[in-house]
Enzyme design. Structure first.
Site, PDB file in Angstrom:
ATOM      1  N   LYS A 195       0.831  -1.205   0.000  1.00  0.00           N
ATOM      2  CA  LYS A 195       0.000   0.000   0.000  1.00  0.00           C
ATOM      3  C   LYS A 195       0.867   1.257   0.000  1.00  0.00           C
ATOM      4  O   LYS A 195       1.640   1.490   0.923  1.00  0.00           O
ATOM      5  CB  LYS A 195      -0.889   0.047   1.245  1.00  0.00           C
ATOM      6  N   GLU A 269      11.004   0.808   9.543  1.00  0.00           N
ATOM      7  CA  GLU A 269      11.927   1.895   9.183  1.00  0.00           C
ATOM      8  C   GLU A 269      11.200   3.181   9.529  1.00  0.00           C
ATOM      9  O   GLU A 269      10.270   3.565   8.834  1.00  0.00           O
ATOM     10  CB  GLU A 269      12.243   1.863   7.683  1.00  0.00           C
ATOM     11  N   CYS A 303      13.796  10.771   5.766  1.00  0.00           N
ATOM     12  CA  CYS A 303      13.876  10.266   7.139  1.00  0.00           C
ATOM     13  C   CYS A 303      15.276  10.460   7.700  1.00  0.00           C
ATOM     14  O   CYS A 303      15.449  10.659   8.893  1.00  0.00           O
ATOM     15  CB  CYS A 303      13.513   8.798   7.154  1.00  0.00           C
ATOM     16  N   GLU A 400      11.074  15.243  15.082  1.00  0.00           N
ATOM     17  CA  GLU A 400      11.222  15.199  13.629  1.00  0.00           C
ATOM     18  C   GLU A 400      10.234  16.181  12.985  1.00  0.00           C
ATOM     19  O   GLU A 400       9.033  16.103  13.232  1.00  0.00           O
ATOM     20  CB  GLU A 400      10.938  13.783  13.119  1.00  0.00           C
TER      21      GLU A 400
HETATM   22  P1  NAP Z   1       2.917   7.658   8.271  1.00  0.00           P
HETATM   23  O1  NAP Z   1       1.864   8.628   8.533  1.00  0.00           O
HETATM   24  O2  NAP Z   1       3.382   6.784   9.380  1.00  0.00           O
HETATM   25  O3  NAP Z   1       2.395   6.754   7.076  1.00  0.00           O
HETATM   26  C1  NAP Z   1       3.169   5.750   6.481  1.00  0.00           C
HETATM   27  C2  NAP Z   1       2.262   4.744   5.818  1.00  0.00           C
HETATM   28  O4  NAP Z   1       1.496   4.055   6.806  1.00  0.00           O
HETATM   29  C3  NAP Z   1       1.254   5.365   4.868  1.00  0.00           C
HETATM   30  O5  NAP Z   1       1.055   4.492   3.787  1.00  0.00           O
HETATM   31  C4  NAP Z   1       0.022   5.444   5.748  1.00  0.00           C
HETATM   32  O6  NAP Z   1      -1.163   5.503   5.033  1.00  0.00           O
HETATM   33  C5  NAP Z   1       0.116   4.166   6.524  1.00  0.00           C
HETATM   34  N1  NAP Z   1      -0.620   4.155   7.779  1.00  0.00           N
HETATM   35  C6  NAP Z   1      -1.144   5.195   8.492  1.00  0.00           C
HETATM   36  N2  NAP Z   1      -1.739   4.745   9.617  1.00  0.00           N
HETATM   37  C7  NAP Z   1      -1.590   3.402   9.638  1.00  0.00           C
HETATM   38  C8  NAP Z   1      -1.968   2.367  10.544  1.00  0.00           C
HETATM   39  N3  NAP Z   1      -2.613   2.623  11.682  1.00  0.00           N
HETATM   40  N4  NAP Z   1      -1.634   1.094  10.244  1.00  0.00           N
HETATM   41  C9  NAP Z   1      -0.962   0.799   9.119  1.00  0.00           C
HETATM   42  N5  NAP Z   1      -0.583   1.730   8.219  1.00  0.00           N
HETATM   43  C10 NAP Z   1      -0.879   3.013   8.472  1.00  0.00           C
HETATM   44  O7  NAP Z   1       4.209   8.326   7.691  1.00  0.00           O
HETATM   45  P2  NAP Z   1       4.282   9.394   6.515  1.00  0.00           P
HETATM   46  O8  NAP Z   1       3.824  10.684   7.079  1.00  0.00           O
HETATM   47  O9  NAP Z   1       3.639   8.862   5.294  1.00  0.00           O
HETATM   48  O10 NAP Z   1       5.855   9.433   6.226  1.00  0.00           O
HETATM   49  C11 NAP Z   1       6.743  10.191   6.948  1.00  0.00           C
HETATM   50  C12 NAP Z   1       7.454   9.351   8.002  1.00  0.00           C
HETATM   51  O11 NAP Z   1       8.122   8.250   7.403  1.00  0.00           O
HETATM   52  C13 NAP Z   1       8.537  10.130   8.704  1.00  0.00           C
HETATM   53  O12 NAP Z   1       8.472   9.910  10.084  1.00  0.00           O
HETATM   54  C14 NAP Z   1       9.824   9.547   8.140  1.00  0.00           C
HETATM   55  O13 NAP Z   1      10.934   9.687   8.951  1.00  0.00           O
HETATM   56  C15 NAP Z   1       9.443   8.142   7.915  1.00  0.00           C
HETATM   57  N6  NAP Z   1      10.329   7.506   6.930  1.00  0.00           N
HETATM   58  C16 NAP Z   1      11.257   6.600   7.374  1.00  0.00           C
HETATM   59  C17 NAP Z   1      12.139   5.999   6.484  1.00  0.00           C
HETATM   60  C18 NAP Z   1      13.153   5.013   6.946  1.00  0.00           C
HETATM   61  O14 NAP Z   1      13.698   4.314   6.113  1.00  0.00           O
HETATM   62  N7  NAP Z   1      13.444   4.928   8.231  1.00  0.00           N
HETATM   63  C19 NAP Z   1      12.048   6.306   5.132  1.00  0.00           C
HETATM   64  C20 NAP Z   1      11.100   7.228   4.704  1.00  0.00           C
HETATM   65  C21 NAP Z   1      10.240   7.798   5.626  1.00  0.00           C
HETATM   66  P3  NAP Z   1      -1.774   6.930   4.638  1.00  0.00           P
HETATM   67  O15 NAP Z   1      -0.751   7.680   3.910  1.00  0.00           O
HETATM   68  O16 NAP Z   1      -2.898   6.563   3.777  1.00  0.00           O
HETATM   69  O17 NAP Z   1      -2.190   7.594   5.919  1.00  0.00           O
END
Ligand code: NAP
Ligand code: MG
Length: 489
Positions: A195, A269, A303, A400
């Site tokens: 997804k 991650e 990230c 962050e």
């Molecule tokens: P997010 O809000 O956690 O969302 C990530 C993914 O999870 C999206 O596809 C989201 O869907 C989905 N999601 C949301 N709630 C969920 C739940 N309860 N259960 C399962 N899946 C769920 O993160 P984001 O705002 O998209 O991305 C930014 C974050 O990603 C930052 O904190 C960044 O540091 C982190 N990141 C980490 C890495 C790494 O390799 N460590 C790499 C890139 C990004 P929706 O979008 O539809 O809400």
């Protein structure tokens, strides 16, 4: 004789670049995208769709299906069926051929993918063209090579696939994160339900088209779109054997709780707050470029962004002066323009979050500097921002932000900077700038970060493992290490 046009000056009195927009006429987007399940595009059971927009123009690009629990169940069934009937039984060298083919097709369609990535995500075309798309292809190439060599990768350990992998990815590197997830899962003989994030589904759906065209057996990869609820339904599905998640630490914690007590394997991650550390013997101009690349690259939607800068006192004044000068030359604007350095913030919601932190930094007493650049009238944009004299207890230092905002602190000794750099809940990455190799090795041993760059920043390679310490998650993606989370021994 036609009158010669006078060159335009920007706000700083420098010659302004003429726009150099990438053409987008060659791409095709459907009005509506369905779910990719069992090798076909199928309508969502409830018939619901949502709009996906361009954050730089705020215009609608397409409608995308919203998958509910029933659709997730169909996707997991398709993946299970493909696993049992085809993929598990296929000789590894045959599996590899499909993965190679997907890599080649990404290369062939790289221009289209880069344009769509920039339209839907807001990142500058230079980045999607030169970084995201080539790296995505390279991940497929790299893992295709491993598919028939698992016995050599783990000699004497009889590596076995797990089954169905549920994969959930964020919006900052939509195609690249899909590649990071899908390529090692396929190479190790697993099938996939993936997804993408709600704001950036389009390149994942283009990848679904590529996968369909590649002839990969139906159901081996299923790509379904939706919101957080859809992600949760994948995580909680009893027939999913492995969960691979990249996203925020908050959601990562929820996922970890919800699979507690099951035998699902998991990799997380999560977020980061990297320290970029510059010693007084570092090449300053190079470091300034690295700092700019580390935090303003991809609007700070990285990230591992170098969002905390530590400068050794003796060079602080000079480095900050040079950094401010460099920030004033950054071009913020149309992601499709090849001159653009800083594109659009991914969503209104994220822009509000960043602006909230900028206000907070001001209230906390740090000194703000914002680059003196012109800003587009429409779309979600944020000026590259510095906070000087930030202190360890400030929220802009501890949390962050995920935007182009850099908190600056100075330090005197190695011990002090290690203490400060590690004094944070995250541990994803760090940067060290110094002329001395011995100092680099000393630092890398003591910094609690999964990835440490020396005299460079934000460099990625499929052969190199990537992942975090502490609240930045666990498990590694990339390299030989990236195979392990998809195998049992
Ligand atoms: P997010 O809000 O956690 O969302 C990530 C993914 O999870 C999206 O596809 C989201 O869907 C989905 N999601 C949301 N709630 C969920 C739940 N309860 N259960 C399962 N899946 C769920 O993160 P984001 O705002 O998209 O991305 C930014 C974050 O990603 C930052 O904190 C960044 O540091 C982190 N990141 C980490 C890495 C790494 O390799 N460590 C790499 C890139 C990004 P929706 O979008 O539809 O809400
Ligand atoms: Mg969400």
């Amino acid at each position: 004789m036609a009158k010669k046009e006078e060159p335009k000056l920007d706000l700083m009195g420098n010659w302004a670049y003429a726009p150099a927009p990438e053409d987008s006429k060659h791409i095709h987007l459907n009005k509506k995208y369905d779910l990719f399940i069992g090798g076909k595009f199928v309508k969502p059971t409830k018939g619901k769709y949502f709009d996906t927009i361009s954050p730089s123009t705020e215009q609608k690009l397409a409608e995308v299906a919203e998958a509910d629990e029933k659709d997730v169940d169909l996707a997991v069934k398709a993946a299970r069926n493909a696993y049992d009937k085809t993929w598990k039984k296929m000789p590894a060298k045959e599996r590899a051929k499909y993965i190679f083919r997907i890599a080649r097709m990404i290369q062939e369609r790289s221009r289209e993918l880069a344009v769509i990535e920039s339209m839907n995500g807001g990142k500058p075309i230079r980045e999607s063209r030169d970084i995201d798309v080539p790296l995505a292809a390279n991940h497929f190439f790299y893992y295709a090579g491993w598919a028939d060599k698992l016995e050599y990768a783990f000699p004497g350990r009889n590596p076995q696939s797990l089954g169905v992998a549920g994969q959930i990815i964020p919006w900052n590197f939509p195609l690249l994160m899909a590649a990071w997830k899908i390529a090692p899962a396929l190479a190790t003989g697993n099938t996939v339900v993936l997804k993408p994030a709600e704001t950036t589904p389009l390149t994942a759906l283009k990848l679904a088209e590529i996968i369909q065209e590649s002839g990969l057996p139906d159901g081996v990869v299923n790509i379904i779109t939706g919101f957080g609820k859809t992600g949760a339904a994948i995580v909680n599905h009893p027939n999913v054997n492995k969960v691979a998640f990249t996203g925020s630490t908050d959601v990562g914690k929820l996922i970890q709780k919800s699979i507690a007590g099951t035998d699902k394997k998991i990799t997380l991650e999560l977020g980061g707050k990297a320290a970029n550390i510059v010693f007084d013997d570092a090449p300053i101009d190079q470091a300034v470029e690295g700092i700019v690349n580390g935090i303003f690259f991809n609007q700070g939607h990285v990230c591992c962004a170098g969002s905390r800068l530590f400068v050794q006192e003796g060079i602080a004044d000079e480095l900050i002066r040079k950094l401010k000068d460099r920030m004033d030359t950054l071009i913020v604007g149309d992601p499709m323009d090849k001159n653009t350095d800083v594109g659009a913030i991914n969503s209104k919601e994220q822009l509000d979050k960043i602006n909230h932190y900028i206000k907070l930094g001001n209230n906390e007493g740090a000194e703000i500097f914002q680059s003196n650049c012109s800003m587009p009238k429409k779309g979600y944009f944020c000026k590259p921002t510095l906070f000087l004299h930030a202190s360890q207890s400030h929220r802009i230092v501890q949390e962050e932000i995920f935007g182009p905002v850099l908190a600056v602190q100075t330090f005197r000794t190695i011990e002090e900077v290690i203490e400060k750099a590690n004094n944070i809940p995250y541990g994803l990455s760090a940067g060290v700038w110094t002329d001395k190799g011995s100092k680099i090795f000393n630092m890398t041993g003591k910094l609690r970060a999964g990835v440490i760059w020396a005299n460079t920043y934000n460099k990625f390679d499929p052969t190199s493992p990537f992942g975090g310490y502490k609240e930045s998650g666990f498990g590694r993606e990339g390299g030989l290490h990236g195979l392990m989370p998809y195998l049992k021994f």
